[in-house]
Design a protein around this motif. Structure first.
Motif, PDB file in Angstrom:
ATOM      1  N   PRO A 125       8.616  27.204   8.037  1.00 54.33           N
ATOM      2  CA  PRO A 125       8.932  26.602   6.743  1.00 54.33           C
ATOM      3  C   PRO A 125       8.621  27.570   5.607  1.00 54.33           C
ATOM      4  CG  PRO A 125       7.846  25.006   8.161  1.00 54.33           C
ATOM      5  CD  PRO A 125       7.754  26.331   8.869  1.00 54.33           C
ATOM      6  N   LEU A 126       9.373  27.487   4.521  1.00 52.95           N
ATOM      7  CA  LEU A 126       9.313  28.495   3.464  1.00 52.95           C
ATOM      8  C   LEU A 126       8.293  28.169   2.373  1.00 52.95           C
ATOM      9  CD1 LEU A 126      13.149  29.188   3.186  1.00 52.95           C
ATOM     10  CD2 LEU A 126      11.409  30.582   4.321  1.00 52.95           C
ATOM     11  N   THR A 127       7.248  27.436   2.736  1.00 52.37           N
ATOM     12  CA  THR A 127       6.275  26.943   1.768  1.00 52.37           C
ATOM     13  C   THR A 127       5.521  28.051   1.056  1.00 52.37           C
ATOM     14  OG1 THR A 127       6.003  25.092   3.314  1.00 52.37           O
ATOM     15  CG2 THR A 127       4.479  25.210   1.459  1.00 52.37           C
ATOM     16  N   ASN A 128       5.069  29.067   1.795  1.00 53.13           N
ATOM     17  CA  ASN A 128       4.332  30.165   1.160  1.00 53.13           C
ATOM     18  C   ASN A 128       5.183  30.884   0.124  1.00 53.13           C
ATOM     19  OD1 ASN A 128       1.894  29.918   2.558  1.00 53.13           O
ATOM     20  ND2 ASN A 128       2.538  31.281   4.203  1.00 53.13           N
ATOM     21  N   LEU A 129       6.440  31.129   0.453  1.00 46.95           N
ATOM     22  CA  LEU A 129       7.311  31.843  -0.478  1.00 46.95           C
ATOM     23  C   LEU A 129       7.595  31.008  -1.717  1.00 46.95           C
ATOM     24  CD1 LEU A 129       7.950  33.232   2.418  1.00 46.95           C
ATOM     25  CD2 LEU A 129       9.892  34.188   1.184  1.00 46.95           C
ATOM     26  N   ALA A 130       7.797  29.710  -1.535  1.00 43.63           N
ATOM     27  CA  ALA A 130       8.037  28.843  -2.692  1.00 43.63           C
ATOM     28  C   ALA A 130       6.811  28.789  -3.591  1.00 43.63           C
ATOM     29  CB  ALA A 130       8.422  27.442  -2.222  1.00 43.63           C
ATOM     30  N   ALA A 131       5.630  28.723  -2.981  1.00 45.08           N
ATOM     31  CA  ALA A 131       4.399  28.712  -3.770  1.00 45.08           C
ATOM     32  C   ALA A 131       4.235  30.014  -4.538  1.00 45.08           C
ATOM     33  CB  ALA A 131       3.198  28.465  -2.866  1.00 45.08           C
ATOM     34  N   ALA A 132       4.574  31.140  -3.899  1.00 44.65           N
ATOM     35  CA  ALA A 132       4.489  32.434  -4.573  1.00 44.65           C
ATOM     36  C   ALA A 132       5.478  32.513  -5.735  1.00 44.65           C
ATOM     37  CB  ALA A 132       4.745  33.558  -3.575  1.00 44.65           C
ATOM     38  N   LEU A 133       6.679  32.006  -5.518  1.00 48.13           N
ATOM     39  CA  LEU A 133       7.680  31.990  -6.592  1.00 48.13           C
ATOM     40  C   LEU A 133       7.204  31.185  -7.793  1.00 48.13           C
ATOM     41  CD1 LEU A 133      11.094  31.502  -4.752  1.00 48.13           C
ATOM     42  CD2 LEU A 133      10.594  33.267  -6.447  1.00 48.13           C
ATOM     43  N   GLU A 134       6.533  30.078  -7.528  1.00 51.93           N
ATOM     44  CA  GLU A 134       6.018  29.242  -8.616  1.00 51.93           C
ATOM     45  C   GLU A 134       4.965  29.995  -9.423  1.00 51.93           C
ATOM     46  OE1 GLU A 134       5.530  25.916 -11.072  1.00 51.93           O
ATOM     47  OE2 GLU A 134       7.088  26.334  -9.565  1.00 51.93           O
ATOM     48  N   LEU A 135       4.132  30.765  -8.721  1.00 51.88           N
ATOM     49  CA  LEU A 135       3.079  31.527  -9.385  1.00 51.88           C
ATOM     50  C   LEU A 135       3.612  32.769 -10.097  1.00 51.88           C
ATOM     51  CD1 LEU A 135       0.361  31.411  -6.564  1.00 51.88           C
ATOM     52  CD2 LEU A 135       0.246  30.246  -8.777  1.00 51.88           C
ATOM     53  N   GLU A 136       4.622  33.428  -9.504  1.00 47.73           N
ATOM     54  CA  GLU A 136       5.132  34.685 -10.051  1.00 47.73           C
ATOM     55  C   GLU A 136       6.634  34.786  -9.774  1.00 47.73           C
ATOM     56  OE1 GLU A 136       6.057  37.045 -11.904  1.00 47.73           O
ATOM     57  OE2 GLU A 136       4.016  37.865 -11.983  1.00 47.73           O
ATOM     58  N   PRO A 137       7.474  34.287 -10.704  1.00 46.08           N
ATOM     59  CA  PRO A 137       8.928  34.297 -10.488  1.00 46.08           C
ATOM     60  C   PRO A 137       9.524  35.692 -10.320  1.00 46.08           C
ATOM     61  CG  PRO A 137       8.340  32.797 -12.276  1.00 46.08           C
ATOM     62  CD  PRO A 137       7.100  33.572 -11.935  1.00 46.08           C
ATOM     63  N   ARG A 138       8.817  36.730 -10.767  1.00 45.66           N
ATOM     64  CA  ARG A 138       9.379  38.082 -10.692  1.00 45.66           C
ATOM     65  C   ARG A 138       9.463  38.617  -9.266  1.00 45.66           C
ATOM     66  NH1 ARG A 138       5.793  41.365 -14.907  1.00 45.66           N
ATOM     67  NH2 ARG A 138       4.189  40.070 -13.881  1.00 45.66           N
ATOM     68  N   ILE A 139       8.847  37.932  -8.296  1.00 42.67           N
ATOM     69  CA  ILE A 139       8.957  38.432  -6.923  1.00 42.67           C
ATOM     70  C   ILE A 139      10.404  38.416  -6.437  1.00 42.67           C
ATOM     71  CG2 ILE A 139       6.595  37.741  -6.353  1.00 42.67           C
ATOM     72  CD1 ILE A 139       7.816  35.518  -4.605  1.00 42.67           C
ATOM     73  N   VAL A 140      11.266  37.635  -7.103  1.00 39.74           N
ATOM     74  CA  VAL A 140      12.700  37.654  -6.769  1.00 39.74           C
ATOM     75  C   VAL A 140      13.236  39.081  -6.800  1.00 39.74           C
ATOM     76  CG1 VAL A 140      14.992  36.993  -7.606  1.00 39.74           C
ATOM     77  CG2 VAL A 140      13.147  35.296  -7.523  1.00 39.74           C
ATOM     78  N   ASP A 141      12.772  39.850  -7.765  1.00 36.92           N
ATOM     79  CA  ASP A 141      13.243  41.226  -7.931  1.00 36.92           C
ATOM     80  C   ASP A 141      12.407  42.235  -7.153  1.00 36.92           C
ATOM     81  OD1 ASP A 141      15.235  40.402  -9.807  1.00 36.92           O
ATOM     82  OD2 ASP A 141      13.669  40.262 -11.333  1.00 36.92           O
ATOM     83  N   TRP A 142      11.279  41.807  -6.605  1.00 37.60           N
ATOM     84  CA  TRP A 142      10.378  42.729  -5.935  1.00 37.60           C
ATOM     85  C   TRP A 142      10.599  42.780  -4.430  1.00 37.60           C
ATOM     86  CZ3 TRP A 142       5.260  40.730  -8.638  1.00 37.60           C
ATOM     87  CH2 TRP A 142       5.312  41.053  -9.990  1.00 37.60           C
ATOM     88  N   ILE A 143      11.193  41.729  -3.841  1.00 37.36           N
ATOM     89  CA  ILE A 143      11.448  41.701  -2.406  1.00 37.36           C
ATOM     90  C   ILE A 143      12.666  42.563  -2.098  1.00 37.36           C
ATOM     91  CG2 ILE A 143      12.123  40.247  -0.449  1.00 37.36           C
ATOM     92  CD1 ILE A 143      10.650  37.930  -1.780  1.00 37.36           C
ATOM     93  N   HIS A 144      12.514  43.497  -1.173  1.00 37.04           N
ATOM     94  CA  HIS A 144      13.665  44.317  -0.779  1.00 37.04           C
ATOM     95  C   HIS A 144      14.738  43.451  -0.146  1.00 37.04           C
ATOM     96  CE1 HIS A 144      15.893  46.972   2.083  1.00 37.04           C
ATOM     97  NE2 HIS A 144      16.035  47.648   0.961  1.00 37.04           N
ATOM     98  N   HIS A 145      14.330  42.623   0.843  1.00 35.39           N
ATOM     99  CA  HIS A 145      15.272  41.699   1.484  1.00 35.39           C
ATOM    100  C   HIS A 145      14.463  40.626   2.194  1.00 35.39           C
ATOM    101  CE1 HIS A 145      19.521  41.050   2.633  1.00 35.39           C
ATOM    102  NE2 HIS A 145      18.997  40.376   3.655  1.00 35.39           N
TER     103      HIS A 145
END
Length: 292
Positions: free
Chosen positions: A123-143
């Motif tokens: 489940p993608l819970t960790n990633l969603a929680a990280a996005l909530e804390l820091e939306p800029r990770i959208v641009d930081w993940i290579h893929h």
């Protein structure tokens, strides 16, 4: 780094379905993969972290493992098989890194912008929680490489997306470059007894993994299993064995049902075909390599 090299963060619900442990072994047996960290998710994430650490020890690796979010954002009850970690003696002795997986993910991405692939097989819970804390990770993940969903006319809700549809919706509509391997693809591959015997013969890691595979078979009263998560990992390691769609967008319904719509402005691709015999062989060979 070389073109076939990848720095990887694995986000996993290891310990229930044996395919997470198989995926971890595959990564450990893949030349050019630098496993930067493992993040556990869903349910008893501390126990899952200890299972991951144990598999690292069995392969002679000191893995960085951080426990993550236990409860789905959806509020849905966690599914727990009950056999998690039971075949691994003294598992409580396995220690793991302090902190929380969402915060660890943010800091690693911040320090390595555009360099890290995230492989999410739970489940993608960790990633969603990280996005909530820091939306800029959208641009930081290579893929982002995801195992989840079910696409097509006969599709039903799939476990990972159904378990936390809130998280799946947040992550898959955020604009992260993503490749999804769904179960209509993974179900074309199976691990049968001849492949199991090769895995069991591959040192301490292979023996432990073989026992966990047989436990999973017994749980379902079967003599084979679908290696969902290793198939998803292999889309990164051996893209030549797969065909992927054009770019598009994924929508997640309230029950986790997933639909894909082609859209040249989208950031998501889904796997549409694979060479099933070659994929099964490659999974087995890389697991054996990790054990030896």
């Amino acid at each position: 780094m070389a073109a076939d090299s990848h720095r990887v963060i694995l986000d996993t619900d290891i310990g229930s379905d044996v395919d997470d442990a198989m995926a971890l072994a595959l990564i450990l047996g893949t030349p050019g993969f630098d496993l930067v960290a493992i993040h556990t998710v869903y349910g008893d994430t501390r126990l899952r972290a200890q299972v991951a650490r144990r598999y690292g020890a069995l392969s002679g690796r000191d893995l960085t493992v951080v426990a993550g979010t236990a409860e789905p954002l959806s509020g849905r009850e966690v599914w727990w098989a009950g056999h998690e970690g039971t075949l691994h003696e003294n598992l409580e002795a396995e220690t793991f890194a302090p902190g929380s997986a969402p915060e660890d993910l943010i800091e690693r991405l911040r320090s390595n912008q555009g360099e890290l692939d995230v492989v999410a097989i739970g489940p993608l819970t960790n990633l969603a929680a990280a996005l909530e804390l820091e939306p800029r990770i959208v641009d930081w993940i290579h893929h982002l490489w995801v195992m989840g969903g079910w696409f097509g006319a006969d599709a039903e809700p799939e476990h990972n997306f159904k378990s936390d549809d809130v998280a799946a919706r947040a992550v898959l509509t955020a604009g992260i470059p993503t490749t999804i391997t769904a179960i209509e693809i993974t179900r074309q591959v199976s691990i049968t007894d001849p492949l199991l015997q090769r895995i069991r013969a591959a040192g301490p890691l292979g023996a432990a993994l073989g026992a966990d595979i047989e436990q999973w078979w017994a749980y379902w009263n079967e003599t084979w299993n679908v290696p969902h998560d290793p198939v998803a990992v292999l889309t990164l390691a051996r893209p030549d064995l797969f065909t992927v769609s054009e770019r598009g967008r994924v929508a997640i319904g309230a029950d986790g049902l997933s639909t894909f719509t082609p859209d040249p402005t989208g950031t998501v691709r889904i796997v549409t075909e694979l060479d099933a015999p070659a994929v099964a062989e490659e999974i087995t060979a890389r697991i054996v390599a990790a054990g030896r």
